[in-house]
Design an enzyme around this catalytic site. Structure first.
Site, PDB file in Angstrom:
ATOM      1  N   ASN A 129       0.805  -1.232   0.000  1.00 41.34           N
ATOM      2  CA  ASN A 129       0.000   0.000   0.000  1.00 41.34           C
ATOM      3  C   ASN A 129       0.834   1.276   0.000  1.00 41.34           C
ATOM      4  O   ASN A 129       0.463   2.267  -0.626  1.00 41.34           O
ATOM      5  CB  ASN A 129      -0.989  -0.025   1.169  1.00 41.34           C
ATOM      6  N   GLU A 227       3.682  -5.332  12.417  1.00 39.66           N
ATOM      7  CA  GLU A 227       2.721  -4.232  12.221  1.00 39.66           C
ATOM      8  C   GLU A 227       1.624  -4.779  11.326  1.00 39.66           C
ATOM      9  O   GLU A 227       1.840  -4.983  10.131  1.00 39.66           O
ATOM     10  CB  GLU A 227       3.415  -3.044  11.544  1.00 39.66           C
ATOM     11  N   CYS A 261      -3.275   1.240   6.523  1.00 39.88           N
ATOM     12  CA  CYS A 261      -3.639   0.491   7.732  1.00 39.88           C
ATOM     13  C   CYS A 261      -4.256   1.420   8.785  1.00 39.88           C
ATOM     14  O   CYS A 261      -4.969   0.973   9.669  1.00 39.88           O
ATOM     15  CB  CYS A 261      -2.414  -0.197   8.296  1.00 39.88           C
ATOM     16  N   GLU A 440       7.401   0.455  16.115  1.00 41.57           N
ATOM     17  CA  GLU A 440       8.447   0.999  15.250  1.00 41.57           C
ATOM     18  C   GLU A 440       8.622   2.474  15.600  1.00 41.57           C
ATOM     19  O   GLU A 440       7.943   2.997  16.471  1.00 41.57           O
ATOM     20  CB  GLU A 440       8.029   0.850  13.784  1.00 41.57           C
TER      21      GLU A 440
HETATM   22  P1  NDP Z   1       0.372  -9.598   3.340  1.00 40.18           P
HETATM   23  O1  NDP Z   1       0.468 -10.082   4.730  1.00 40.18           O
HETATM   24  O2  NDP Z   1      -0.273 -10.482   2.332  1.00 40.18           O
HETATM   25  O3  NDP Z   1       1.805  -9.275   2.750  1.00 40.18           O
HETATM   26  C1  NDP Z   1       2.730  -8.418   3.377  1.00 40.18           C
HETATM   27  C2  NDP Z   1       4.119  -8.788   2.926  1.00 40.18           C
HETATM   28  O4  NDP Z   1       4.413 -10.102   3.374  1.00 40.18           O
HETATM   29  C3  NDP Z   1       4.289  -8.813   1.408  1.00 40.18           C
HETATM   30  O5  NDP Z   1       5.609  -8.459   1.078  1.00 40.18           O
HETATM   31  C4  NDP Z   1       4.039 -10.264   1.094  1.00 40.18           C
HETATM   32  O6  NDP Z   1       4.605 -10.647  -0.118  1.00 40.18           O
HETATM   33  C5  NDP Z   1       4.735 -10.935   2.276  1.00 40.18           C
HETATM   34  N1  NDP Z   1       4.270 -12.259   2.595  1.00 40.18           N
HETATM   35  C6  NDP Z   1       3.082 -12.843   2.271  1.00 40.18           C
HETATM   36  N2  NDP Z   1       3.039 -14.113   2.765  1.00 40.18           N
HETATM   37  C7  NDP Z   1       4.198 -14.321   3.407  1.00 40.18           C
HETATM   38  C8  NDP Z   1       4.744 -15.414   4.140  1.00 40.18           C
HETATM   39  N3  NDP Z   1       4.086 -16.555   4.303  1.00 40.18           N
HETATM   40  N4  NDP Z   1       5.968 -15.264   4.687  1.00 40.18           N
HETATM   41  C9  NDP Z   1       6.646 -14.118   4.555  1.00 40.18           C
HETATM   42  N5  NDP Z   1       6.199 -13.055   3.858  1.00 40.18           N
HETATM   43  C10 NDP Z   1       4.991 -13.154   3.301  1.00 40.18           C
HETATM   44  O7  NDP Z   1      -0.316  -8.185   3.396  1.00 40.18           O
HETATM   45  P2  NDP Z   1      -0.683  -7.252   2.190  1.00 40.18           P
HETATM   46  O8  NDP Z   1       0.488  -7.054   1.302  1.00 40.18           O
HETATM   47  O9  NDP Z   1      -1.958  -7.715   1.609  1.00 40.18           O
HETATM   48  O10 NDP Z   1      -0.865  -5.866   2.927  1.00 40.18           O
HETATM   49  C11 NDP Z   1      -2.071  -5.453   3.471  1.00 40.18           C
HETATM   50  C12 NDP Z   1      -2.044  -5.667   4.963  1.00 40.18           C
HETATM   51  O11 NDP Z   1      -0.987  -4.961   5.551  1.00 40.18           O
HETATM   52  C13 NDP Z   1      -3.302  -5.152   5.611  1.00 40.18           C
HETATM   53  O12 NDP Z   1      -3.773  -6.070   6.554  1.00 40.18           O
HETATM   54  C14 NDP Z   1      -2.826  -3.892   6.326  1.00 40.18           C
HETATM   55  O13 NDP Z   1      -3.587  -3.525   7.410  1.00 40.18           O
HETATM   56  C15 NDP Z   1      -1.452  -4.272   6.701  1.00 40.18           C
HETATM   57  N6  NDP Z   1      -0.659  -3.071   6.947  1.00 40.18           N
HETATM   58  C16 NDP Z   1      -0.314  -2.764   8.232  1.00 40.18           C
HETATM   59  C17 NDP Z   1       0.383  -1.609   8.529  1.00 40.18           C
HETATM   60  C18 NDP Z   1       0.787  -1.288   9.933  1.00 40.18           C
HETATM   61  O14 NDP Z   1       1.662  -0.456  10.090  1.00 40.18           O
HETATM   62  N7  NDP Z   1       0.214  -1.879  10.949  1.00 40.18           N
HETATM   63  C19 NDP Z   1       0.750  -0.666   7.469  1.00 40.18           C
HETATM   64  C20 NDP Z   1       0.354  -1.082   6.155  1.00 40.18           C
HETATM   65  C21 NDP Z   1      -0.325  -2.260   5.917  1.00 40.18           C
HETATM   66  P3  NDP Z   1       3.728 -10.642  -1.460  1.00 40.18           P
HETATM   67  O15 NDP Z   1       2.895  -9.414  -1.468  1.00 40.18           O
HETATM   68  O16 NDP Z   1       4.785 -10.639  -2.472  1.00 40.18           O
HETATM   69  O17 NDP Z   1       2.900 -11.878  -1.413  1.00 40.18           O
END
Ligand code: NDP
Length: 459
Positions: A129, A227, A261, A440
């Site tokens: 995002n 996070e 988020c 963080e």
């Molecule tokens: P995901 O959990 O699907 O992915 C986050 C990252 O983790 C991506 O780089 C993804 O790779 C990677 N990933 C996915 N599966 C695995 C795994 N099994 N092991 C290690 N890495 C993995 O989240 P989204 O990308 O869909 O992001 C949206 C989410 O992030 C929402 O829930 C949002 O709330 C949260 N978010 C939280 C924030 C915070 O600060 N609390 C800030 C921004 C977002 P790939 O995409 O290549 O599959």
């Protein structure tokens, strides 16, 4: 694999699918670099970060263009928020590490001092995002503290991470200090997390993925910073500055297509001003322009992917099934031919939904908010806390005593009073409950990326 521009639905680049061998190579090179990088003076390390920060500034146009093309967000947003913040992250931690100090405790006939050593080889995994913004938010403190990093951006939005790697090379960052692996989360992301060579994982993403990372990391006794998702409440009291609250909450709900988020998703309004708030809020939301990301006048661009658009549409259908009354969202979007197949969606506002329903409980992460009614401070707090998430909240009132009472009891890691997303990089950032673990920002990040070692001298 293909990298798609969500505004046009066209493939514009291809990215490598890294595998186990790439990870081995990255670990090897990081291990070789670690003794030199960890022993380097903080001033020298800080200089590298400052150089990278300057290069991000110099390349603002290209990076903003790339971020907008990859995510579908308005170019203007990438220009004024995403990329400047990426540069600020590098600069902030360059300064912070030169000011970082550890504790000393003097006793009756002894003195203790605490050393803070880099953890070693750490993983930084970030979502789609706010791609470069969140990628650098992790990498900067990890590097500043003297660690070597294996980093993985989301495969959905990898473009600026790639451009960033070129800037790091241009800045002369020594080989092996930062290793960026592209590819899919469940494949290479998971492989990185499973590696015993990784001593800490800083992750931002979904709660399910975060839980999996915690499960893999627990038996390794490894540090994790998670996070995760949110379902953020906003409490609007009758004594608020109404215009300010409306304006702030339109921004809080729909900035970046609601894909932040921290976005507000459950808005609770005190009964006596409910209709008034609703009228003003819906008028402003209807006036938001959803359109071409490169047009200055667009307030919102495209959602990040076809899959995500489907997900948000499913939630719109669920909200209707749950009895939600749609106040706006189905007006047509005017788009030129080039964007006809893009993943655009108007902002949706619902009312008349019970607090326990799916729409009010699950994270949607898109342009959909619900308006809800409360009566009095106590009910406002009960409704806000009735969630498995606890990331961020906002409180809108002129009564600061009341605001502070609520801030004290609301179950979120971040509370904004009469504002939203006002960020100071020194403050602890993160959530409670299913929104994550650890914080963080500022000293919290530098503490996470260092291992304390206590030394006691008796005299
Ligand atoms: P995901 O959990 O699907 O992915 C986050 C990252 O983790 C991506 O780089 C993804 O790779 C990677 N990933 C996915 N599966 C695995 C795994 N099994 N092991 C290690 N890495 C993995 O989240 P989204 O990308 O869909 O992001 C949206 C989410 O992030 C929402 O829930 C949002 O709330 C949260 N978010 C939280 C924030 C915070 O600060 N609390 C800030 C921004 C977002 P790939 O995409 O290549 O599959």
């Amino acid at each position: 694999m293909d990298d798609v521009n969500p505004a046009t639905a066209e493939v514009f680049a291809q990215i490598p699918l890294s595998n186990q061998d790439d990870l081995k190579a990255a670990i090897n090179s990081a291990n070789k670099a670690f003794p030199m990088w960890s022993k380097m003076s903080v001033e020298k390390r800080a200089n590298y970060l400052m150089k990278i920060s300057s290069l991000i500034k110099e390349n603002l146009d290209q990076l903003a263009q790339a971020e907008s093309q990859d995510t579908g967000k308005p170019l203007q947003l990438a220009r004024v928020v995403d990329i400047p913040r990426a540069s600020a992250n590098m600069e902030f931690f360059a300064h912070a590490i030169t000011q970082f100090s550890s504790e000393s405790h003097s006793g009756k006939n002894s003195i203790n001092y605490t050393l803070r050593r880099p953890v070693g080889l750490v993983a930084c995994i970030s979502p789609w995002n706010l791609p470069l913004y969140l990628f650098t938010w992790k990498i900067a403190p990890a590097l500043a503290a003297g660690n070597c990093v294996i980093a993985k951006p989301s495969e959905i939005t990898p473009y600026t991470a790639y451009l960033f790697s070129r800037l790091c090379i241009e800045a002369g960052l020594p080989k092996g200090v930062l290793n960026i692996l592209h590819g899919q989360g469940p494949e290479i992301g998971n492989t990185i997390v499973e590696s015993e060579n990784i001593k800490a994982v800083s992750f931002t993403g979904g709660t399910t993925t975060g839980r999996r990372i915690a499960e893999i990391s627990a038996p390794l006794f490894r540090k994790v910073s998670l996070e995760l998702g949110g379902k953020n409440p906003a409490l609007v009291f009758a004594d608020c500055d109404l215009d300010k609250a409306v304006e702030g909450l339109v921004r809080a709900s729909f900035t970046n297509q609601g894909e932040i988020c921290l976005c507000a998703s459950r808005i609770y309004i005190e009964k006596s001003i409910y209709e008034q708030f609703k009228g003003k809020f819906v008028d402003k939301v209807k006036a938001l322009k959803v359109g071409a990301p490169d047009e200055q006048s667009s307030n919102m661009g495209a959602l990040v992917s076809a899959q995500h658009l489907d997900k948000v549409r499913r939630y719109i259908a669920i909200a209707k099934e749950e009895g939600g009354r749609l106040l706006c969202g189905e007006e047509p979007i005017e788009l030129e031919e080039k964007y006809k197949h893009g993943y655009f969606l108007r902002p949706h506002v619902f009312e008349n939904l019970p607090n326990t329903c799916t729409t009010n409980q699950e994270e949607i992460f898109g342009p959909l908010v619900s308006l809800n009614v409360f009566q009095g401070e106590e009910e406002a707090l009960l409704l806000a806390n009735d969630s498995e998430y606890g990331l961020a909240s906002s409180i809108w009132t002129k009564d600061l005593s009341k605001a502070n009472r609520i801030a004290d009891q609301i179950e979120t890691g971040i509370v904004w009073i009469n504002c939203w997303m006002n960020r100071d990089l020194r403050t602890p950032f993160g959530g409670m409950k299913n929104s994550g673990l650890g914080r963080e920002g500022g000293l919290e990040a530098l503490r996470f990326f260092t291992e304390p070692k206590n030394v006691c001298i008796e005299y």
